[in-house]
Structures are given as structure tokens and as C-alpha cells.
Design a protein around this motif. Structure first.
Motif, mmCIF file in Angstrom:
data_model
loop_
_atom_site.group_PDB
_atom_site.id
_atom_site.type_symbol
_atom_site.label_atom_id
_atom_site.label_comp_id
_atom_site.label_asym_id
_atom_site.label_seq_id
_atom_site.Cartn_x
_atom_site.Cartn_y
_atom_site.Cartn_z
ATOM 1 N N THR B 4 2.752 19.207 20.499
ATOM 2 C CA THR B 4 4.207 19.413 20.801
ATOM 3 C C THR B 4 4.962 18.133 20.408
ATOM 4 O O THR B 4 6.273 17.966 19.504
ATOM 5 C CB THR B 4 4.459 19.241 22.507
ATOM 6 O OG1 THR B 4 3.760 20.624 22.780
ATOM 7 C CG2 THR B 4 5.922 19.620 22.688
ATOM 8 N N ALA B 5 4.320 16.946 20.644
ATOM 9 C CA ALA B 5 4.998 15.613 20.209
ATOM 10 C C ALA B 5 4.974 15.664 18.812
ATOM 11 O O ALA B 5 6.291 15.206 18.035
ATOM 12 C CB ALA B 5 4.152 14.429 20.623
ATOM 13 N N GLN B 6 4.115 16.147 18.174
ATOM 14 C CA GLN B 6 4.201 15.979 16.650
ATOM 15 C C GLN B 6 5.266 17.078 16.278
ATOM 16 O O GLN B 6 6.008 16.572 15.071
ATOM 17 C CB GLN B 6 2.728 16.635 16.207
ATOM 18 C CG GLN B 6 1.919 15.410 15.376
ATOM 19 C CD GLN B 6 0.697 15.841 14.741
ATOM 20 O OE1 GLN B 6 0.267 17.081 15.006
ATOM 21 N NE2 GLN B 6 0.212 15.390 13.907
ATOM 22 N N ALA B 7 5.341 18.137 16.709
ATOM 23 C CA ALA B 7 6.349 19.072 16.304
ATOM 24 C C ALA B 7 7.610 18.546 16.287
ATOM 25 O O ALA B 7 8.668 18.749 15.732
ATOM 26 C CB ALA B 7 6.073 20.282 17.075
ATOM 27 N N ILE B 8 7.859 17.979 17.601
ATOM 28 C CA ILE B 8 9.253 17.172 17.712
ATOM 29 C C ILE B 8 9.216 15.873 16.615
ATOM 30 O O ILE B 8 10.493 16.159 16.362
ATOM 31 C CB ILE B 8 9.354 16.907 19.197
ATOM 32 C CG1 ILE B 8 9.395 17.709 20.280
ATOM 33 C CG2 ILE B 8 10.384 15.852 19.380
ATOM 34 C CD1 ILE B 8 9.207 17.152 21.730
ATOM 35 N N ALA B 9 8.464 15.353 16.484
ATOM 36 C CA ALA B 9 8.547 14.042 15.356
ATOM 37 C C ALA B 9 8.877 14.926 13.983
ATOM 38 O O ALA B 9 9.509 14.271 13.479
ATOM 39 C CB ALA B 9 7.519 13.484 15.296
ATOM 40 N N SER B 10 8.325 16.133 13.771
ATOM 41 C CA SER B 10 8.720 16.584 12.393
ATOM 42 C C SER B 10 9.972 17.205 12.537
ATOM 43 O O SER B 10 10.381 17.904 11.136
ATOM 44 C CB SER B 10 7.558 17.273 12.121
ATOM 45 O OG SER B 10 7.679 18.553 12.767
ATOM 46 N N GLU B 11 10.786 17.382 13.502
ATOM 47 C CA GLU B 11 12.016 18.125 13.308
ATOM 48 C C GLU B 11 13.027 17.382 12.648
ATOM 49 O O GLU B 11 13.189 16.089 12.504
ATOM 50 C CB GLU B 11 12.548 18.319 14.810
ATOM 51 C CG GLU B 11 11.964 19.730 15.487
ATOM 52 C CD GLU B 11 12.481 19.647 16.962
ATOM 53 O OE1 GLU B 11 13.384 20.744 16.967
ATOM 54 O OE2 GLU B 11 12.578 18.868 17.878
ATOM 55 N N SER B 12 13.975 18.214 12.101
ATOM 56 C CA SER B 12 14.820 17.396 11.228
ATOM 57 C C SER B 12 16.169 16.765 12.317
ATOM 58 O O SER B 12 16.018 17.145 13.513
ATOM 59 C CB SER B 12 15.677 18.267 10.312
ATOM 60 O OG SER B 12 16.276 19.240 11.059
ATOM 61 N N ASP B 14 19.211 17.514 12.190
ATOM 62 C CA ASP B 14 20.174 18.539 12.630
ATOM 63 C C ASP B 14 19.536 19.178 13.792
ATOM 64 O O ASP B 14 20.178 19.438 14.684
ATOM 65 C CB ASP B 14 20.375 19.441 11.356
ATOM 66 C CG ASP B 14 21.249 18.805 10.548
ATOM 67 O OD1 ASP B 14 21.939 17.752 10.683
ATOM 68 O OD2 ASP B 14 21.306 19.474 9.232
ATOM 69 N N ALA B 15 18.249 19.424 13.730
ATOM 70 C CA ALA B 15 17.543 20.325 14.938
ATOM 71 C C ALA B 15 17.639 19.446 16.068
ATOM 72 O O ALA B 15 17.970 20.069 17.196
ATOM 73 C CB ALA B 15 16.030 20.611 14.450
ATOM 74 N N LEU B 16 17.316 18.195 15.767
ATOM 75 C CA LEU B 16 17.156 17.216 17.003
ATOM 76 C C LEU B 16 18.838 17.063 17.625
ATOM 77 O O LEU B 16 19.062 16.928 18.964
ATOM 78 C CB LEU B 16 16.819 15.728 16.731
ATOM 79 C CG LEU B 16 15.218 15.736 16.400
ATOM 80 C CD1 LEU B 16 14.964 14.403 16.009
ATOM 81 C CD2 LEU B 16 14.619 15.823 17.615
ATOM 82 N N MET B 17 19.828 17.146 16.794
ATOM 83 C CA MET B 17 21.096 17.065 17.376
ATOM 84 C C MET B 17 21.643 18.177 17.982
ATOM 85 O O MET B 17 22.297 18.153 19.114
ATOM 86 C CB MET B 17 21.899 16.834 15.928
ATOM 87 C CG MET B 17 22.036 15.515 15.555
ATOM 88 S SD MET B 17 22.638 14.160 16.740
ATOM 89 C CE MET B 17 24.154 14.595 17.203
ATOM 90 N N ALA B 73 25.867 20.660 11.087
ATOM 91 C CA ALA B 73 24.590 20.492 10.705
ATOM 92 C C ALA B 73 24.908 20.559 8.793
ATOM 93 O O ALA B 73 25.839 21.409 8.527
ATOM 94 C CB ALA B 73 23.778 21.785 10.583
ATOM 95 N N GLY B 74 24.090 20.078 8.179
ATOM 96 C CA GLY B 74 24.229 19.793 6.755
ATOM 97 C C GLY B 74 24.734 18.715 6.155
ATOM 98 O O GLY B 74 25.166 18.569 5.039
ATOM 99 N N GLY B 75 25.533 17.922 7.104
ATOM 100 C CA GLY B 75 26.266 16.962 6.767
ATOM 101 C C GLY B 75 25.786 15.551 5.994
ATOM 102 O O GLY B 75 24.367 15.626 5.778
#
Lengths: 316, 189
Positions: B4-12, B14-17, B73-75
Motif C-alpha cells: 500500500t505504501a508503495q502504491a501511494i508513493a507511486s501515485e502521481s 494529481d492523484a495525490l491532490m 489536473a494536468g497543469g
């Protein structure tokens, strides 16, 4: 290759300004502030406010005045263009605008109105101008107005009145003439100008001289150069070339009618006049006068012909 | 859990925002771990004060938390957004110092170099920091953004809300002043 922003030694020094890593627990403190609701407020910026905006219309007085003048000029030009293009009805000729519109074939050039010739100002003391510039009034009207002036002028009771009363009476009389149709306003004006001119002694003197001159011309042509004396003409003050020529011709004619011996004697005496002394000249002139007086045909005092005979110095 | 931590870390970003917009503080923590050094560096160099620099960095990320609902997103990305906000926050603080007065500013924290660093290097760094601090606020931001953060002139001008020509003129003046100041202090690195 772009030029480096700084020389190498400066860049090396700037690179010494390293930044330490983020302090430990930065993220924890960040989350703690979020949980505590310690969020930055959208307070006002500390930057000083901008200076007050310039006035909406114009700035300084000169700029505002310039804009007003520009707007007025633009409005005038637009109005002139609308009038020239017939926006208000019939196109009106506007000097520059109409020409430009006609040149651009946007509107036909309207016929321009010729300005009326301004009436020539009439000098009060110029009788000639008064005579020539007036319109064509009827003779009866002018005569009536003149008669009115003459009648009022010769009325001693009228002349004794104060000026204001005289003016009032004159106005009433003139108005009555106008109402009756005895005179028109142009006639009235012309008569007034003439009346004013006649009051000027200089003009009166000129008129009198002109009349005398015309009488002399008429008499000279009738009597073939007989000099006129008497009346108000002073001899020598009015020289008429026509009368002088007639006199010369009359003298020649009288000379031709003389007997041959008298003609010879006169020629001899004329020659003597050229070299005679003043006393001798006086005697010679007396003898010539006697010869002329002996001629019964001589109508007037005959003088020695001077023109064309080389003895002008002994004439008269 | 590690997955899960790895998945969060790999999030973009925009996804985190998007998650931050949903008020997920863990997502903001992850964004801070990724990007907090950007406002930290900028603030540290512009303000020459570690305490104020950390304050600015935190304030910048808190504004990101507040702004997350309007994030598109996309900015340009979170890094560019943080750069802009941190720079303007620093300029704002510099101007506030000017109005409040230097007396109200707490003494800078002791950032003395470690014992093993050379005294000369310490002097050079202090001289450069002093020269940067002597620059006007916008010139200071221009130097930090273009030289230290290696931003393009156009981007830096956009951050400072300036025309590119005006920014280039500002940058030229800043470089000249900084060079004269550093040379005037006899720095020979």
C-alpha cells in the motif's frame, strides 16, 4: 552556447551557499497544524496598496482640455459630414467635406450658394457714390422725399424746434409717405444720403464747380472758344483745353482777315519782341494792341497767339 | 502494508491532490515528503533564516491543502505551484520586515558550519548570504529562481507576475549588484 550568468569565481562563491536538509519532523509538524486547524488566513497582503487610480476622464488640466477640444472637433466634423451627405435631408454644400465626398463618389456635389455681394458702404460725403450705388427708385419718390427735406428745412418754425422734436416730426412725415406709397425705403435712403452730402460745404463747392465746368464746356462748344467771365468763375481758375484751342483758332482767323500791310507789321513787331528791352516791349505790345483794336471784327480782346509760334515768353 | 505504501508513493501528484482535496492528510504528508524541499530551499536562500524558511515551507504546503479543492489536473504540477507560492510568500515576508522593522525579527538561528568545515568556506558563504540579503526582494527572488532553482527566465517571470523583458532587466540588475557585492567583499573562491 549561452553566456554564463556569473564569472567562475563568483559562481563558485555562490555555490557555497548550500541549503541544509529539511529539519527533522517537518511533515509531522505540518500534519499537526492541519489537525489543530492552524491554517494560514487569507489576510490582507502586507504590500503597500497601489496609488489611487488616475481620474477616469483625463488627468491633468491640459489633457482634459485637449480631449474636450478633440471631442468637439470630431463632433463638428461628423455633423458637417452628415449635412454634406444629406443625412438631415437635402445635401448641403460644406466647402471641404462636400468636395471630398463628391470626389469619393459618395454623394453628388450639391449646388453651392453664391454668397450675396455685400453692399458697398456709402460714404456720407461722397455724392458720386451715393448716386451710383443706389437701386433704381422711381423719380417721383425721390422727388417727394427731397421736397419733404426742403420743406422742413425752409420751415422756420420747424427749425426752431429742439432736435428731438424735429426728428420725431421728420419720422412721422416719412412714415406717412411710406404708408401712402409716395416713396419707398430705398428712395428714402438715397434721399437721405444726398441730403447729408449736400450739408457738407466741400461737396457743395465741388458740385458748384462741376456745374460751372459743364456750363463752360457747353458755352465753349457754342461760341468757339470765347472765354467766359463773370458769374462765379474766376478767370484762369478753370482751364478748358477745348476753349483754348478755339481761342487760338479765332485769333488766327482774325489775323488772316487783316490787310497784308498790317500782317507784315505784326510779324515785324513780333520779331522785335524777341530782342527788345522791357521798355521797348511795353511799347511794342501797346502798338500791337492798337492794331488789334483797329480791327472791328475782333469780338473780344485778342491776345498774341503763343502756341506754335515760338514767342510764348511775350504772351499776355 | 508495504504494498500500500508503495502504491501511494507511486501515485502521481494529481492523484495525490485529489486525495488531499478529499482531506487525506496522509496524501499531503506524502506530497510534503516529495516537494517540501522546494519551498524550504527558496525560503532559506531568500530569507537567510532557517526558522522563517521552515515557517514559509509549512505555510506553502498548508495553502496547498486549502487550495486542493480548486486543483486542476494536468497543469504545471505541484512543484511549480509550490515554487510560485513560496517565492511570493518570501517576497511578502521581506516586505513585511521592511514595514515592521528589523527589531521585530528574531535573531537568526545559529547556523554555524560544522567544526570540520573550513573557516574560509564559512566566510564565503556568509558573504554570499549577506549579499543576497542585501538585494531588493524581487532581485533576490530572481537570483534564487534562475540561479539556484535553475528556472527559465520565462517561468521565473511568470512566477513573479512580470513581463519577460522587465524580468530580464531586473535579473541583469540583480546579477550586477550581486557580483559587485561579492567582489567588494574580497571573496576569492
Amino acid at each position: 552556447m549561452t553566456r554564463p550568468a556569473f564569472p567562475s569565481h563568483i559562481a563558485t562563491a555562490l555555490n557555497r551557499l548550500t541549503v541544509p536538509p529539511l529539519p527533522q519532523g517537518f511533515s509531522d509538524r505540518l500534519v499537526a497544524r492541519i489537525d489543530a486547524g492552524d491554517l494560514p488566513s487569507d489576510g490582507p497582503s502586507v504590500t503597500p496598496p497601489l496609488p489611487t487610480a488616475r481620474r477616469a476622464f483625463g488627468g491633468t488640466g491640459w489633457r482634459r482640455s485637449g480631449r474636450i477640444v478633440t471631442i468637439a472637433a470630431a463632433f463638428g466634423l461628423a455633423t458637417a459630414t452628415a449635412a454634406a451627405s444629406g443625412f438631415f435631408g437635402k445635401p448641403v454644400y460644406v466647402p471641404v467635406v462636400s468636395d471630398a465626398l463628391a470626389k469619393a463618389q459618395l454623394v453628388e456635389l450639391p449646388s453651392r450658394k453664391e454668397p450675396k455681394a455685400a453692399p458697398r458702404p456709402v460714404a456720407a460725403n461722397d455724392s458720386k457714390a451715393a448716386i451710383t450705388t443706389e437701386t433704381q427708385p422711381s423719380p417721383n419718390g425721390r422727388q417727394a422725399v427731397r421736397e419733404l427735406y426742403r420743406r422742413l428745412h425752409s420751415d422756420s418754425e420747424f427749425q426752431s424746434l429742439p432736435r428731438q422734436e424735429k426728428l420725431a416730426i421728420a419720422r412721422r412725415e416719412i412714415q406717412a409717405m411710406l404708408d401712402k406709397g409716395e416713396a419707398t425705403i430705398p428712395e428714402l435712403r438715397r434721399a437721405f444720403v444726398e441730403h447729408r452730402a449736400l450739408q457738407n460745404p466741400v461737396v457743395r463747392q465741388r458740385i458748384k464747380r462741376e456745374l460751372v465746368r459743364r456750363g463752360l464746356q457747353k458755352q465753349g462748344s457754342d461760341e468757339a472758344g470765347i472765354p467766359v467771365r463773370g458769374g462765379e468763375v474766376v478767370a484762369g481758375t478753370v482751364r478748358q483745353p477745348g476753349s483754348v484751342a478755339a481761342q487760338s483758332e479765332a485769333r488766327r482767323d482774325a489775323f488772316r482777315r487783316m490787310p497784308a500791310d498790317q500782317q507784315a507789321r505784326i510779324r515785324d513787331l513780333r520779331e522785335q519782341l524777341r530782342t527788345a528791352s522791357p521798355t521797348e516791349r511795353r511799347a511794342i505790345r501797346q502798338e500791337l494792341r492798337t492794331i488789334r483794336q483797329s480791327q472791328q471784327n475782333a469780338p473780344v480782346e485778342e491776345k498774341i497767339e503763343t502756341a506754335g509760334e515760338g514767342n510764348a515768353d511775350v504772351a499776355r | 502494508m508495504a504494498t500500500t505504501a508503495q502504491a501511494i508513493a507511486s501515485e502521481s501528484d494529481d492523484a495525490l491532490m485529489a486525495r488531499v482535496a478529499a482531506r487525506d492528510s496522509d496524501a499531503l504528508r506524502l506530497l510534503a515528503d516529495r516537494n517540501a524541499d522546494i519551498p524550504w530551499r527558496i525560503a532559506y536562500r531568500m530569507l537567510a533564516d532557517a526558522t522563517e524558511a521552515e515557517d514559509v515551507a509549512q505555510e506553502t504546503l498548508l495553502r496547498l491543502w486549502q487550495f486542493a479543492g480548486r486543483w486542476q489536473a494536468g497543469g504545471p504540477g505541484v512543484a511549480a505551484w509550490l515554487t510560485r507560492v513560496a517565492t511570493n510568500a518570501c517576497v511578502d515576508r521581506i516586505r513585511r520586515r521592511r514595514f515592521v522593522g528589523e527589531d521585530a525579527i528574531p535573531e537568526p538561528a545559529d547556523e554555524s558550519p560544522l567544526a570540520d568545515e573550513a573557516i574560509e568556506a564559512d566566510e564565503i558563504r556568509n558573504a554570499v548570504a549577506t549579499c543576497i540579503e542585501a538585494l531588493p526582494d524581487r532581485q533576490r527572488a530572481a537570483i534564487v529562481l534562475t540561479y539556484y532553482e535553475e528556472r527559465q527566465n520565462k517561468m521565473a517571470a511568470d512566477i513573479l507576475a512580470m513581463q519577460i523583458k522587465a524580468f530580464e532587466s531586473l535579473l541583469f540588475r540583480a546579477r550586477t549588484s550581486l557580483r559587485d557585492c561579492v567582489e567588494g567583499k574580497g571573496v576569492t573562491a
